[in-house]
Design a protein around this motif. Structure first.
Motif, short mmCIF file in Angstrom:
data_model
loop_
_atom_site.label_atom_id
_atom_site.label_comp_id
_atom_site.label_asym_id
_atom_site.label_seq_id
_atom_site.Cartn_x
_atom_site.Cartn_y
_atom_site.Cartn_z
N LEU A 21 -5.24 0.90 5.24
CA LEU A 21 -5.46 -0.49 5.62
C LEU A 21 -4.46 -1.42 4.93
CD1 LEU A 21 -7.29 -2.43 7.22
CD2 LEU A 21 -8.71 -2.61 5.18
N VAL A 22 -4.23 -1.19 3.65
CA VAL A 22 -3.27 -2.02 2.91
C VAL A 22 -1.86 -1.83 3.45
CG1 VAL A 22 -2.20 -2.34 0.65
CG2 VAL A 22 -4.67 -2.16 0.83
N SER A 23 -1.46 -0.59 3.71
CA SER A 23 -0.10 -0.35 4.20
C SER A 23 0.08 -0.91 5.61
CB SER A 23 0.24 1.13 4.16
OG SER A 23 -0.56 1.85 5.08
N SER A 24 -0.96 -0.84 6.44
CA SER A 24 -0.83 -1.42 7.79
C SER A 24 -0.73 -2.93 7.73
CB SER A 24 -2.01 -1.00 8.67
OG SER A 24 -3.21 -1.55 8.21
N GLU A 25 -1.42 -3.56 6.77
CA GLU A 25 -1.30 -5.01 6.61
C GLU A 25 0.12 -5.39 6.18
OE1 GLU A 25 -3.37 -8.71 4.18
OE2 GLU A 25 -3.87 -6.66 3.66
N ILE A 26 0.70 -4.63 5.26
CA ILE A 26 2.06 -4.90 4.80
C ILE A 26 3.05 -4.73 5.95
CG2 ILE A 26 3.90 -4.05 3.30
CD1 ILE A 26 1.68 -3.38 1.25
N GLN A 27 2.87 -3.68 6.73
CA GLN A 27 3.76 -3.43 7.87
C GLN A 27 3.63 -4.53 8.91
OE1 GLN A 27 2.97 0.26 9.84
NE2 GLN A 27 4.79 0.13 11.14
N ARG A 28 2.41 -4.97 9.20
CA ARG A 28 2.21 -6.05 10.16
C ARG A 28 2.86 -7.35 9.69
NH1 ARG A 28 -3.30 -8.21 9.93
NH2 ARG A 28 -2.26 -9.36 8.29
N ASN A 29 2.71 -7.67 8.42
CA ASN A 29 3.31 -8.90 7.90
C ASN A 29 4.83 -8.85 7.98
OD1 ASN A 29 0.80 -9.94 7.39
ND2 ASN A 29 0.82 -9.40 5.22
N ALA A 30 5.41 -7.69 7.71
CA ALA A 30 6.87 -7.55 7.81
C ALA A 30 7.33 -7.71 9.25
CB ALA A 30 7.31 -6.20 7.26
N GLN A 31 6.58 -7.12 10.18
CA GLN A 31 6.95 -7.23 11.60
C GLN A 31 6.84 -8.67 12.07
OE1 GLN A 31 4.58 -4.78 14.15
NE2 GLN A 31 5.76 -5.25 15.97
N TRP A 32 5.80 -9.38 11.67
CA TRP A 32 5.65 -10.78 12.07
C TRP A 32 6.77 -11.64 11.49
CZ3 TRP A 32 -0.25 -12.27 11.62
CH2 TRP A 32 -0.94 -11.61 12.62
N ALA A 33 7.21 -11.33 10.28
CA ALA A 33 8.30 -12.10 9.68
C ALA A 33 9.59 -11.91 10.48
CB ALA A 33 8.50 -11.68 8.23
N VAL A 34 9.87 -10.69 10.89
CA VAL A 34 11.07 -10.42 11.68
C VAL A 34 10.98 -11.12 13.03
CG1 VAL A 34 12.35 -8.61 12.88
CG2 VAL A 34 11.64 -8.27 10.53
N GLN A 35 9.84 -11.04 13.67
CA GLN A 35 9.67 -11.68 14.98
C GLN A 35 9.75 -13.20 14.84
OE1 GLN A 35 6.00 -10.07 16.48
NE2 GLN A 35 7.02 -8.27 17.33
N GLY A 36 9.24 -13.73 13.74
CA GLY A 36 9.32 -15.17 13.52
C GLY A 36 10.76 -15.64 13.37
N ASP A 37 11.57 -14.86 12.63
CA ASP A 37 12.99 -15.20 12.48
C ASP A 37 13.71 -15.15 13.82
OD1 ASP A 37 12.68 -15.55 9.78
OD2 ASP A 37 13.41 -13.55 9.26
N MET A 38 13.39 -14.15 14.63
CA MET A 38 14.02 -14.03 15.94
C MET A 38 13.63 -15.21 16.82
SD MET A 38 13.85 -10.86 18.64
CE MET A 38 12.09 -10.95 18.80
N PHE A 39 12.36 -15.61 16.78
CA PHE A 39 11.89 -16.76 17.56
C PHE A 39 12.61 -18.03 17.14
CE2 PHE A 39 8.92 -20.34 17.95
CZ PHE A 39 8.73 -20.33 19.31
N VAL A 40 12.78 -18.23 15.84
CA VAL A 40 13.46 -19.43 15.35
C VAL A 40 14.91 -19.46 15.81
CG1 VAL A 40 14.28 -20.56 13.24
CG2 VAL A 40 11.92 -19.81 13.41
N ARG A 41 15.59 -18.31 15.77
CA ARG A 41 16.99 -18.27 16.22
C ARG A 41 17.10 -18.65 17.70
NH1 ARG A 41 18.13 -12.91 13.43
NH2 ARG A 41 17.31 -12.18 15.40
#
Length: 71
Positions: A21-41
């Protein structure tokens, strides 16, 4: 975010599920950060395009209005 669930799982003896559960939360947060950067660009380029279109259109319309060619 899942601190209570992780604590419950560890108390229940399911430490492997808590770790997953902890590792999936970390992975999800990292994926959202990457997608957020792509959206901003993408949105930054779109906003720049819309601003330039707006400013050129306003200049054209004001020029036409001053020359008496519009309305």
């Amino acid at each position: 975010m899942f601190d209570g669930t992780v604590a419950y799982l560890q108390d229940a003896g399911a430490s492997d599920m808590a770790e997953n559960l902890v590792s999936s939360e970390i992975q999800r947060n990292a994926q959202w950060a990457v997608q957020g950067d792509m959206f901003v660009r993408i949105v930054d380029k779109l906003i720049a395009l819309l601003e330039s279109f707006k400013s050129s259109l306003l200049r054209l319309l004001s020029h036409m209005y001053l020359m008496g060619q519009c309305w």
